[in-house]
Design an enzyme around this catalytic site. Structure first.
Site, PDB file in Angstrom:
ATOM      1  N   GLY A 419      15.612  -8.619   1.038  1.00  0.00           N
ATOM      2  CA  GLY A 419      16.721  -8.769   2.076  1.00  0.00           C
ATOM      3  C   GLY A 419      16.223  -8.062   3.253  1.00  0.00           C
ATOM      4  O   GLY A 419      15.173  -7.628   3.692  1.00  0.00           O
ATOM      5  N   GLY A 421      17.811  -6.421   7.120  1.00  0.00           N
ATOM      6  CA  GLY A 421      19.008  -5.611   8.018  1.00  0.00           C
ATOM      7  C   GLY A 421      18.481  -5.488   9.180  1.00  0.00           C
ATOM      8  O   GLY A 421      17.317  -5.871   9.714  1.00  0.00           O
ATOM      9  N   VAL A 426      13.971  -5.089   3.098  1.00  0.00           N
ATOM     10  CA  VAL A 426      13.932  -4.293   1.746  1.00  0.00           C
ATOM     11  C   VAL A 426      13.175  -5.169   0.716  1.00  0.00           C
ATOM     12  O   VAL A 426      13.473  -6.423   0.876  1.00  0.00           O
ATOM     13  CB  VAL A 426      15.471  -4.370   1.195  1.00  0.00           C
ATOM     14  CG1 VAL A 426      15.534  -3.601  -0.161  1.00  0.00           C
ATOM     15  CG2 VAL A 426      16.391  -3.584   2.125  1.00  0.00           C
ATOM     16  N   ASP A 541      33.072   0.047   4.115  1.00  0.00           N
ATOM     17  CA  ASP A 541      32.243  -1.509   3.956  1.00  0.00           C
ATOM     18  C   ASP A 541      32.444  -1.877   2.541  1.00  0.00           C
ATOM     19  O   ASP A 541      31.409  -2.338   2.257  1.00  0.00           O
ATOM     20  CB  ASP A 541      31.183  -1.805   4.815  1.00  0.00           C
ATOM     21  CG  ASP A 541      30.947  -3.271   4.969  1.00  0.00           C
ATOM     22  OD1 ASP A 541      31.652  -4.039   4.628  1.00  0.00           O
ATOM     23  OD2 ASP A 541      29.826  -3.715   5.169  1.00  0.00           O
TER      24      ASP A 541
HETATM   25  C1  6K0 Z   1      18.963  -3.533  -1.598  1.00  0.00           C
HETATM   26  C2  6K0 Z   1      18.993  -2.411  -2.497  1.00  0.00           C
HETATM   27  C3  6K0 Z   1      19.180  -0.883  -1.920  1.00  0.00           C
HETATM   28  C4  6K0 Z   1      18.747  -1.142   0.586  1.00  0.00           C
HETATM   29  N1  6K0 Z   1      19.914   0.214   2.039  1.00  0.00           N
HETATM   30  C5  6K0 Z   1      20.424   0.783   1.250  1.00  0.00           C
HETATM   31  C6  6K0 Z   1      22.289   2.573   1.163  1.00  0.00           C
HETATM   32  C7  6K0 Z   1      25.385   4.948  -0.659  1.00  0.00           C
HETATM   33  C8  6K0 Z   1      26.378   5.418   0.521  1.00  0.00           C
HETATM   34  C9  6K0 Z   1      24.687   4.652   2.073  1.00  0.00           C
HETATM   35  C10 6K0 Z   1      20.286   0.455  -0.032  1.00  0.00           C
HETATM   36  C11 6K0 Z   1      18.112  -1.919  -4.776  1.00  0.00           C
HETATM   37  C12 6K0 Z   1      20.298  -6.349  -2.655  1.00  0.00           C
HETATM   38  C13 6K0 Z   1      18.884  -5.961  -2.309  1.00  0.00           C
HETATM   39  C14 6K0 Z   1      18.882  -6.244  -0.675  1.00  0.00           C
HETATM   40  N2  6K0 Z   1      18.981  -4.814  -2.455  1.00  0.00           N
HETATM   41  O1  6K0 Z   1      19.336  -0.006  -2.550  1.00  0.00           O
HETATM   42  C15 6K0 Z   1      19.385  -0.631  -0.445  1.00  0.00           C
HETATM   43  C16 6K0 Z   1      19.070  -1.151   1.954  1.00  0.00           C
HETATM   44  N3  6K0 Z   1      21.037   1.969   1.659  1.00  0.00           N
HETATM   45  O2  6K0 Z   1      22.795   1.928   0.057  1.00  0.00           O
HETATM   46  N4  6K0 Z   1      22.788   3.621   1.491  1.00  0.00           N
HETATM   47  C17 6K0 Z   1      23.769   4.162   1.124  1.00  0.00           C
HETATM   48  C18 6K0 Z   1      24.309   4.203  -0.101  1.00  0.00           C
HETATM   49  F1  6K0 Z   1      27.275   6.030   0.037  1.00  0.00           F
HETATM   50  C19 6K0 Z   1      25.783   5.247   1.726  1.00  0.00           C
HETATM   51  F2  6K0 Z   1      24.392   4.503   3.340  1.00  0.00           F
HETATM   52  C20 6K0 Z   1      18.608  -2.593  -3.663  1.00  0.00           C
HETATM   53  N5  6K0 Z   1      17.937  -0.590  -4.903  1.00  0.00           N
HETATM   54  N6  6K0 Z   1      17.857  -2.816  -5.874  1.00  0.00           N
HETATM   55  C21 6K0 Z   1      17.761  -4.004  -5.830  1.00  0.00           C
HETATM   56  N7  6K0 Z   1      18.077  -4.810  -4.562  1.00  0.00           N
HETATM   57  C22 6K0 Z   1      18.589  -4.350  -3.789  1.00  0.00           C
END
Ligand code: 6K0
Length: 688
Positions: A419, A421, A426, A541
């Protein structure tokens, strides 16, 4: 008093009795008694158009129209004025009162006017038809009261005609007996404020019908109907600021001692400048010159404009300097106090309380948190270079960066893209851990040309996630910060995001989920949220697209930031900057930008709906503005097919209009757990 009462009584009797004579005699004039103009009667004004100006007043009505006709005409004229686009706004203010007072002048002594009118009519009828007609007409009405009328009539009629006053108060439009628009104001309107409009009005087919006052014909009278035209002057103002366009003093001689001419005589479009109406004081309308000026009568000059030589007020610069200094000082003090306060509070609090969602810097409403420039310990990051991320200095022991394992690019292998952003991309990948174990990871790589803000958000996200340890929050395995691209390594969630998962397990794909599975998903999200809210973290969100699914139906909450292309239709771009997931938001967030754990609870209700709808878009088929309308008018989502009533009632509870009445995540988790366990029991009981 007694006289007055009787008089009123007689007046009404006359009114009833002579109604038909009144109509019949409409166009009749009686030459020898001074009533040359058509006379009329006074009636209580009960209409709506002019009620602001004529409430409880008796108004004068010409006999050839009825008060209802007049009201209709006024309504039509008012409509024209309201719609008219080229009417000057300074003039528009006075249009309606002036129309009302013109069409319906107020009677000073309504009884007397009416009595005179009917006496007049009676005399005409007498003269032309003789007594017999009058008697016949009177007899046809209530004879008892008529008797009374006959008795009184002679007394009052004689009285009315013999007094001096009667000649001064004939019941005509021009008599002094009527309270008209104040002549000065009428002239101001006609000659200055509404020059163009007055000329049009007089000839206008609708407004003209109502009758526009001819100012010259209005008698000068102290007691007149005022339109409230005020001329703004300040006699104490003896200097001007800036270019003098706001000067309202009363100097009316030019610098060479000539007296100023009235503005309206020489100025073409005066109605745009209400400060020029009705006088000849020095002004600078529309900042046309550098200081106040006026027109003077001097043929030797090719321009009959002269400055007035009014002194300029004390140089404003001083004031500006002082106020700027004052404001800066105030600003510095406020900042100082804020820093002090933050330091104090961060000592006693978990730093998570001060950080909110990183959301790749695009938190909803487009403003990154006010503490963006501070790290979790309240320290201000002065240099935004990523060296700070990569090599944290010694004094940041509590920093989350140190708690997470650091890796190098050699430790990871990049596979396909998962993906994209605002921060970068990612990828799926593999990480060789220190114990040589190889695990699948999702690699969030910060793009090389990321802005300072994106870099800071990236760092803040690392700090934040390193603080969150829960089986239903996505888990960070490490970071790569020694060399670009900087990366976050997340445990790989094999089934992607929950939204995709729901769709790929939906009846459309000839699949379905068990009631137990629905509950299992919901329960895990609720538990993750219970943990986040317990850490005073507001997600802002929460949606199926922001949850991840692993094998064994493990669900974890994450937050990728807003700009993943595939989900752009879930966000509404307001004011060109901020992206709002309105379909997941309660009205307090939409209206006031208020995001709280309670607004997360609302979003959870929507996630429940998404789960039971197999990933349908909430309010599908409606545009974002329509959705806002639906939410504000509480037209909530309906129960998805096959969704148990209990679960739907839980959604409804999450969507309580009053945020405080929504259930807590602890409540929700508890309920879901009970239903889940109940379900296990039932499925165990069901015979095979
Ligand atoms: C994304 C995966 C991610 C990617 N940013 C974050 C995040 C909790 C919170 C926060 C996580 C995976 C669907 C695809 C694209 N994909 O884990 C991912 C980018 N950041 O979650 N932050 C966050 C979390 F409370 C606050 F900011 C991902 N792990 N496995 C498979 N596909 C994934």
């Amino acid at each position: 008093m007694n006289f007055h009462c009787q008089c009123v009584l007689v007046h009404y009797i006359v009114l009833i009795a002579l109604k038909d004579i009144y109509v019949w005699s409409q166009n009749m004039t009686y030459e020898n008694n001074g009533f040359h103009q058509s006379s009329g009667i006074c009636q209580l004004y009960t209409g709506t158009i002019c009620q602001d100006f004529l409430k409880n007043a008796h108004v004068f009505i010409d006999p050839n129209v009825t008060i209802n006709d007049l009201e209709e005409r006024l309504k039509a004229a008012y409509g024209v004025i309201k719609e008219s686009k080229d009417m000057n706004s300074n003039c528009r203010k006075y249009a309606l009162p002036s129309l009302c007072f013109s069409a319906l002048p107020i009677c000073r002594t309504p009884e007397r006017t009416n009595l005179l009118y009917f006496a007049n009519v009676a005399m005409i009828t007498n003269k032309y038809n003789g007594n017999s007609t009058r008697k016949r007409r009177f007899v046809s009405k209530d004879t008892k009261t008529m008797h009374l009328f006959h008795k009184k009539k002679s007394v009052y009629f004689n009285d009315v005609f013999t007094t001096d006053v009667s000649s001064k108060y004939p019941p005509t439009r021009e008599s002094e007996n009527l309270k008209r628009i104040c002549r000065e104001e009428c002239e101001l309107l006609e000659n200055e404020l509404c020059q163009k409009e007055y000329a049009i009005a007089k000839r206008h087919p609708v407004i003209g019908l109502v009758g526009v006052e001819d100012c010259e014909k209005i008698p000068q009278h102290k007691d007149c109907s005022t339109l409230g035209i005020t001329i703004e002057v300040d006699e104490t103002e003896d200097c001007y600021w800036e270019d003098g366009s706001s000067y309202r003093g009363v100097q009316n001689v030019s610098s060479s001692g000539k007296s100023c001419l009235r503005w309206s005589w020489l100025m073409k479009e005066i109605s745009d400048f209400p400060e020029l109406i009705g006088q000849n004081y020095c002004r600078n309308p529309g900042s046309a010159e550098k200081s106040p000026w006026c027109f003077v009568d001097d043929r030797s000059l090719d321009r009959n404009i002269e400055p007035c030589g009014i002194p300029k007020c004390v140089d404003k610069i001083w004031l500006s300097i002082i106020s700027i200094l004052g404001l800066t000082a105030l600003f510095v003090i406020v900042i100082f106090l804020m820093v002090l306060f933050r330091r104090k509070s961060s000592r006693g609090m978990k730093n998570i309380q001060n950080i909110n969602t990183p959301n790749a810097g695009n938190n909803i409403y487009g403003n990154s948190q006010s503490n963006t420039n501070q790290d979790a310990g309240g320290r201000v990051i002065l240099n935004s270079s990523m060296e700070h991320v990569g090599m944290p200095s010694k004094n940041i022991e509590k920093n989350g960066l140190l708690r997470i394992p650091h890796f190098t690019l050699q430790d990871v292998e990049f596979f396909e893209e998962l993906g994209e952003g605002a921060f970068g991309k990612v990828y799926k990948g593999q990480l060789t851990q220190t114990n040589k174990k190889v695990v699948n990871v999702a690699i969030k790589a910060l793009k090389e040309n990321a802005s300072v803000k994106t870099q800071q958000d990236f760092r803040r996200e690392i700090e934040l996630i390193s603080d969150l340890k829960h089986q239903n929050i996505v888990c960070i395995l490490g970071v790569i910060l020694n060399k670009e691209p900087f990366c976050m390594l997340f445990e790989y969630m094999a089934n992607g995001d929950l939204h995709e998962f729901l769709i790929s397990n939906s009846p459309v794909e000839k699949k379905s989920l068990l009631q137990l599975e629905f509950l299992q998903i919901a329960m895990q999200i609720s538990e993750g949220m219970e943990y986040l809210s317990g850490h005073h973290y507001v997600h802002r969100d929460l949606a199926a697209r922001n949850c991840l699914v692993n094998e064994g139906l493990i669900v974890k909450i994450s937050d990728f930031g807003l700009s993943r292309d595939i989900y752009s239709s879930d966000y509404y771009r307001v004011q060109s900057k901020s992206l709002l997931p309105v379909r997941w938001m309660p009205s307090e967030s939409i209206l006031y930008g208020k995001f709280t754990t309670e607004s997360d609870i609302w979003s959870f209700g929507v996630v429940l709906w998404e789960i039971y709808s197999y990933g349908m878009q909430p309010y599908y088929g409606y545009s974002n503005p329509e959705v806002i309308h639906l939410i504000r008018s509480r037209q909530l989502l309906s129960c998805p097919e096959n969704c148990p009533t209990a679960v739907y009632s839980l959604m409804i509870e999450c969507w309580h209009e009053q945020a405080v009445k929504r259930p807590t995540f602890a409540d929700i988790s508890h309920r879901l757990k009970t239903w889940y366990e109940g379900h296990i029991k039932i499925s165990n009981q069901t015979p095979k």
